[in-house]
Design an enzyme around this catalytic site. Structure first.
Site, short mmCIF file in Angstrom:
data_model
loop_
_atom_site.label_atom_id
_atom_site.label_comp_id
_atom_site.label_asym_id
_atom_site.label_seq_id
_atom_site.Cartn_x
_atom_site.Cartn_y
_atom_site.Cartn_z
N GLY A 10 -23.24 37.78 -2.48
CA GLY A 10 -22.90 39.20 -2.28
C GLY A 10 -24.07 40.05 -1.80
O GLY A 10 -23.90 41.19 -1.42
N PRO A 56 -31.40 40.87 5.88
CA PRO A 56 -31.57 41.17 7.31
C PRO A 56 -31.51 39.90 8.16
O PRO A 56 -32.09 38.88 7.78
CB PRO A 56 -32.95 41.82 7.37
CG PRO A 56 -33.15 42.41 6.01
CD PRO A 56 -32.49 41.43 5.07
N GLY A 58 -36.20 38.55 10.23
CA GLY A 58 -37.30 38.79 9.30
C GLY A 58 -38.60 38.37 9.94
O GLY A 58 -38.64 37.90 11.09
N GLY A 61 -41.91 35.96 9.52
CA GLY A 61 -42.44 34.79 8.82
C GLY A 61 -43.95 34.75 8.89
O GLY A 61 -44.55 35.18 9.89
N TYR A 82 -48.13 28.49 1.84
CA TYR A 82 -48.87 29.23 2.88
C TYR A 82 -50.14 29.89 2.33
O TYR A 82 -50.96 30.40 3.10
CB TYR A 82 -48.00 30.31 3.52
CG TYR A 82 -46.67 29.86 4.09
CD1 TYR A 82 -46.40 28.51 4.30
CD2 TYR A 82 -45.68 30.78 4.41
CE1 TYR A 82 -45.18 28.10 4.80
CE2 TYR A 82 -44.45 30.38 4.93
CZ TYR A 82 -44.22 29.02 5.11
OH TYR A 82 -43.00 28.63 5.60
N HIS A 119 -38.79 24.45 -1.29
CA HIS A 119 -39.35 24.37 0.08
C HIS A 119 -38.90 23.12 0.82
O HIS A 119 -38.69 23.15 2.04
CB HIS A 119 -40.88 24.42 0.02
CG HIS A 119 -41.51 24.92 1.29
ND1 HIS A 119 -42.67 25.62 1.32
CD2 HIS A 119 -41.15 24.80 2.58
CE1 HIS A 119 -42.98 25.91 2.57
NE2 HIS A 119 -42.07 25.42 3.35
P1 NAD Z 1 -42.03 30.33 15.61
O1 NAD Z 1 -40.91 29.55 16.20
O2 NAD Z 1 -41.76 31.66 15.01
O3 NAD Z 1 -43.11 30.44 16.79
C1 NAD Z 1 -44.33 31.07 16.60
C2 NAD Z 1 -45.16 30.98 17.88
O4 NAD Z 1 -44.53 31.74 18.92
C3 NAD Z 1 -46.53 31.56 17.70
O5 NAD Z 1 -47.43 30.77 18.44
C4 NAD Z 1 -46.43 32.96 18.32
O6 NAD Z 1 -47.64 33.43 18.82
C5 NAD Z 1 -45.43 32.74 19.41
N1 NAD Z 1 -44.61 33.95 19.67
C6 NAD Z 1 -43.93 34.67 18.75
N2 NAD Z 1 -43.23 35.65 19.34
C7 NAD Z 1 -43.48 35.57 20.67
C8 NAD Z 1 -43.06 36.32 21.81
N3 NAD Z 1 -42.21 37.34 21.68
N4 NAD Z 1 -43.51 35.94 23.03
C9 NAD Z 1 -44.37 34.89 23.17
N5 NAD Z 1 -44.82 34.16 22.13
C10 NAD Z 1 -44.38 34.49 20.89
O7 NAD Z 1 -42.79 29.35 14.57
P2 NAD Z 1 -43.10 29.35 13.02
O8 NAD Z 1 -44.08 30.38 12.65
O9 NAD Z 1 -43.45 27.96 12.69
O10 NAD Z 1 -41.71 29.69 12.33
C11 NAD Z 1 -41.37 30.98 11.90
C12 NAD Z 1 -41.39 31.09 10.39
O11 NAD Z 1 -40.55 30.11 9.79
C13 NAD Z 1 -42.77 30.78 9.77
O12 NAD Z 1 -43.69 31.81 9.93
C14 NAD Z 1 -42.37 30.53 8.33
O13 NAD Z 1 -42.15 31.75 7.65
C15 NAD Z 1 -41.08 29.74 8.52
N6 NAD Z 1 -41.26 28.27 8.48
C16 NAD Z 1 -40.69 27.57 7.47
C17 NAD Z 1 -40.81 26.19 7.39
C18 NAD Z 1 -40.14 25.45 6.28
O14 NAD Z 1 -40.42 24.26 6.09
N7 NAD Z 1 -39.27 26.09 5.52
C19 NAD Z 1 -41.54 25.49 8.37
C20 NAD Z 1 -42.14 26.22 9.41
C21 NAD Z 1 -41.98 27.60 9.46
#
Ligand code: NAD
Length: 277
Positions: free
Chosen positions: A9, A13, A16, A18, A48, A106
């Protein structure tokens, strides 16, 4: 901001911010910038090592706590019930928060039902508003759900134009669990920002390839948490709900799916999962 209504419920957003691999020394500045440009959902994790800076940025922003949706993730090898309870309270202490909006396991730890029992009790006690999992594929997800009282609100899995996770989308829809994409921009790999399909679709809407890649996901109701330490990119990634992709454009982007993740694993891979192999 558009929200996704979770099965408990609560509204989350659909976009978000990350903070994976955001260095702790710049996390507070980045999160403050993200909040200042309009983000109201933040995704951190114990792994992290920047939870504390996320908490301090929220406080410094002056934005009321109940207007920011905060997620963290448990990272501990096979904690007992008592250790899992203490583990989550550790996140709250580090972030100096009274509650988390979403807490995730995680990745599968092997004794997930025991951790989940602690999560369920932490919800009852008011420490967490909603609970979910991350990197759970069918076998682990089904096992958890069989023994759970609360169905996971969210499964956060690698999802992007090159790995569209269609079987998991169908499975999570059946379970009533929202899909949250990690790596929504394919972590910047595979030439995503110059991909000809994404670039051409973007040109028709006055948007970049990155914006099209994000819209492809949110238009399917998938939550995204793109990461950038650059303010202009943070803004760009937020400005992705003001256009719609046509059926033809969606179909063209669907053709980019490789069926495997960035490391080449198929979707039922036990990635990050040494305990359950
Ligand atoms: P992402 O897919 O968000 O890509 C990030 C990359 O894209 C960075 O190099 C950034 O500089 C570039 N970028 C971002 N916006 C851009 C734009 N508008 N134009 C050009 N380049 C751009 O990768 P991520 O950080 O690995 O994933 C996002 C979030 O997901 C993480 O920050 C984290 O919070 C989460 N995450 C979770 C897990 C998990 O196991 N649960 C694993 C990886 C990431």
């Amino acid at each position: 901001m558009q929200n996704v209504k979770l099965n408990c419920g609560i509204e989350m957003p659909i976009i978000g911010y990350g903070v994976y691999l955001v260095d702790p020394s710049v996390t507070e500045r980045c999160v403050l910038e993200a909040l200042s440009v309009g983000y109201r959902s933040l995704d951190t994790a114990q792994y992290y090592e920047n939870e504390a800076m996320v908490g301090s940025a929220v406080r410094k922003s002056g934005i009321p706590r109940d207007e920011v949706f905060i997620t963290s993730k448990l990272c501990q090898s096979r904690p007992t019930y008592a250790q899992a309870m203490e583990n989550v309270k550790g996140s709250l202490r580090r972030m100096r928060l009274d509650y988390l909006d979403l807490m995730l396991i995680h990745w599968p730890m092997g004794n997930d039902s025991e951790i989940w029992a602690a999560f369920e009790d932490l919800v009852k006690e008011g420490y967490i508003r909603s609970i979910g999992v991350s990197n759970f594929y069918p076998a682990q997800f089904d096992k958890l759900v069989r023994e759970a009282s609360i169905i996971p609100a969210v499964n956060q899995i690698e999802t992007h134009v090159f790995y569209q996770q269609r079987p998991m989308m169908a499975k999570m829809a059946d379970a009533g669990t929202a899909v949250e994409s990690w790596g929504p921009l394919a972590e910047g790999l595979n030439g995503i920002f110059t991909n000809p399909v994404l670039t051409e679709v973007g040109a028709a809407h006055g948007k970049s390839a990155a914006q099209v890649a994000l819209r492809f996901l949110t238009q399917q109701g998938i939550i995204v948490i793109p990461k950038s330490v650059h303010k202009e990119r943070m803004i760009q990634n937020l400005e992705t709900l003001d256009f719609d992709l046509s059926q033809e454009e969606m179909a063209a982007i669907r053709s980019l799916d490789t069926g495997h993740n960035l490391e080449g694993w198929p979707s039922d891979a036990l990635k990050y999962n040494p305990n359950t192999v």
